[in-house]
Design an enzyme around this catalytic site. Sequence first.
Site, PDB file in Angstrom:
ATOM      1  N   ASP A 191       1.140  -0.934   0.204  1.00 27.38           N
ATOM      2  CA  ASP A 191      -0.240   0.024   0.033  1.00 27.38           C
ATOM      3  C   ASP A 191       1.231   1.685   0.166  1.00 27.38           C
ATOM      4  O   ASP A 191       0.529   2.048  -0.315  1.00 27.38           O
ATOM      5  CB  ASP A 191      -0.879  -0.214   1.165  1.00 27.38           C
ATOM      6  CG  ASP A 191      -1.604   1.441   1.577  1.00 27.38           C
ATOM      7  OD1 ASP A 191      -2.459   0.823   0.488  1.00 27.38           O
ATOM      8  OD2 ASP A 191      -2.200   2.297   2.330  1.00 27.38           O
TER       9      ASP A 191
ATOM     10  N   LYS B 298       1.030   4.540  -3.394  1.00 23.74           N
ATOM     11  CA  LYS B 298       0.781   5.739  -2.722  1.00 23.74           C
ATOM     12  C   LYS B 298       2.242   6.643  -2.936  1.00 23.74           C
ATOM     13  O   LYS B 298       1.990   7.888  -3.627  1.00 23.74           O
ATOM     14  CB  LYS B 298       0.666   5.605  -1.375  1.00 23.74           C
ATOM     15  CG  LYS B 298      -0.475   5.141  -0.931  1.00 23.74           C
ATOM     16  CD  LYS B 298      -1.182   5.400   0.656  1.00 23.74           C
ATOM     17  CE  LYS B 298      -2.183   5.193   1.273  1.00 23.74           C
ATOM     18  NZ  LYS B 298      -3.005   5.692   2.303  1.00 23.74           N
TER      19      LYS B 298
END
Length: 824
Positions: free
Chosen positions: A686, A690
Amino acid sequence: MSDEPRPLIVAKFGGTSVADAGRIEEVCKIVANTARDGRTIVVVSALGGMTDALVGSIDNAITRSGQPSESVAALVERFEKAATRLLPADSLSELFAVVNQHWADLGELLDGIFLLRECTPRTRDAVMAIGELVNAPLVAAALAARDVAALPVDARELIRTDNNFGEANVDIDASYGNIRRWHEAFPANRVAVVTGFVASTASKVTSTLGRSGSDYTATLIGGALDAERVEIWTDVDGVMSADPRVVNDAYTIDELSYVEAGEMAYFGAKVLHPRTMRPLIARSISLHIKNTFNPSAKGTIISKAGRPSGGMVKAITSVRDVAVLMIEGTGMAGVPGVSARAFTSLAAQDINVLMISQASSEQSICIVVKDSDIDAAVRELTQAFELELSRQDISRIHAIRKCAVISAVGDRMRHKPGLAGRMFSSLGRCNVNILAIAQGASETNISAVVEDRDVKPALTTLHSTFARGERHAHVFVFGAGGVATRLLDLLRQQEAWLSEEQRLFFTLIGMANSRSVLWSDTGIGVDEAVERLEEDGEAATTDQIVERLLRSQLDRLIVVDATASDRVANAYPQLLGRGIAVVAANKKANSSSQEFYRTVMRARREGRAVYLYETTVGAALPVLTTIRDLVDSGDEIIRIRAVLSGTLAFLFNAVSSGAKFSEAVETARAKGITEPDPREDLRGADVRRKLVIMGREMGLELEPSDVFIEEIVESDFYEGSIKDFTGRLPGLDKSWRDRADEAAAASSRLQFVGEVSRDGVAGRVERVALDSPFGLLSGTDNLFVFETRRHEGNPFIVRGPGAGPETTAGGVLSDMLIAARTMK
């Protein structure tokens, strides 16, 4: 020095651009810059207001309301005042010697009109030409006084016309020959300042080119000499999307094709007379519309291809003061030649037909003409069809006065499904009655005749609908989990406020999960959508749903992706390319390969679609918006340091507070902070996504593999089931306790920090000072520290909840609001 010929540029300056001495000074600066780019020919109109003054002098002479000498004296005084301001004293006598003969000619012409009390078209042209004939020498002298070598040129020696004084027809072959011979002999190191508007007949009698005559002079010269470009300098930033006097949010159109510009000119836009572009079209010469008062503005470029809009409308135009001529009768059905007879009869009276529309039943024909011609048109057709009227084959011929033609202009509009319907439904929503409709065979316009009183609401509504985007949107949601469910709750809560205060309306037309879809073009209640999806949803694959979205004829369609699905993300190029807005909470599209990311962004540009994805990094935190604003405003982002994962923030906050690593993971899992499989969070996938999204928003070319992510847990720990994985975690407790204690001994704590800069992109466990922003972070909050050139030494911080269904749903709704307000 290069031997290559310098490009030829023709620049025309209209009356507002050369209105007075101050404006001519600005023109000189523009010409000086243009002359550096290439060999320059300048075409000028008369001083601002002088043409009107010449018309007034003719009227005064006819009515003998003033002496001709007084009119001439007033014009000379104004001219010499401008010249005195622009030129040194030693240049004035030379200029006056050139122009005094023109003043003398004007006096003689006005004396003749005064004596005869009439002015023939030939004489009127001779008078009207004076403004340009004296202004070209003035502008040339002003340029020379500012070290731009220039010479005046009388266009009467270049452009040949017939004897149709007032709006003479140009002999193209003769004029082109004259222009080419003149240009070959003209000094290459001089700027030619040519009189606009004026020409002469084969007998060397002065004539004028009529409406947009100076523009026509410029394009004739550009066409004859195969110029690189022709520039028309005026008092607006370019061609507007609508009449700014009527539509407040009209904007400048960057690019148009010749066909689009021609349609706009024909249907009332202040662009150019259609004939003006003909010399350029044959040689594919671009035409640039620029603003003398704002030279740095990009303006509008008119070229052969323009910028394809994919069937979208570029502008809304209007023609006022027209009337509709109605021919009605059941006896016309199947009878050949009725339309031809009508047009022939009108042509015999020099009545121009602006638009026609015929019912498929052949029982009525609508012919649009100027309102000033309507009485003559009715008389002529009544006479032409006298027999048919007596036999009642034609029941009546009548007129509807005080009308206007409203036109939507763009390329290939005939191939845009539903566009005409949207146009007419938009007019219907504002209670505008449509009297007749027509679509050009060129595929670049759809026109409707309305009552003149309805022009303002019609233009405003259509511009809002097509050029700016109506504030009414249809919404389809992929996903039915926490974020999607909370989004529907927010839509229900905000519905009244959005409709009453913001005039924004959202209609949910569909929702899908991984198994089925619920769809209704007329709308689905947001409070029942999730339940109905489970009960009434139809089995469908993502591809089938996307195909249906692409086939739908719904305008202002926003697709919300509240999933983590690769299949949905892979459909973004199709959706965006078709002009469908996408609001994404799904990180997959913007964090996959650089090639796919380019494909998505290219589709967004080509489809002119809205694509918003703020929640892919900081949920509702304005992270990507901040990056875009910094980049767009010219700031340089040195680096961004951030805690990007609520899960990892919670985990290291807990460990730093004394919790065991394994217990912290289990607590986060029990609270729903982690993904169902906590390994997804601990692998740093994750965070990697990002960081990639942030880096690309900064303008970095970045592959996911370019991002270094420190392993929190060794790779062999991930094998087996979730239960196997969590069972191994206590084996890591001591090592993480030791690292946390070492950090504490140094007045620090552990934090997983990501960093994006042009030197590299990485995410790793760091020691952060206890009194630093990172050290003070608590819970699952995210933190972003922006170091930029403008904020060097004093970085600014964005901090707040970076995860959770409520927060993310709020961010998605915010993006939806932006999309609804900005969709075109």
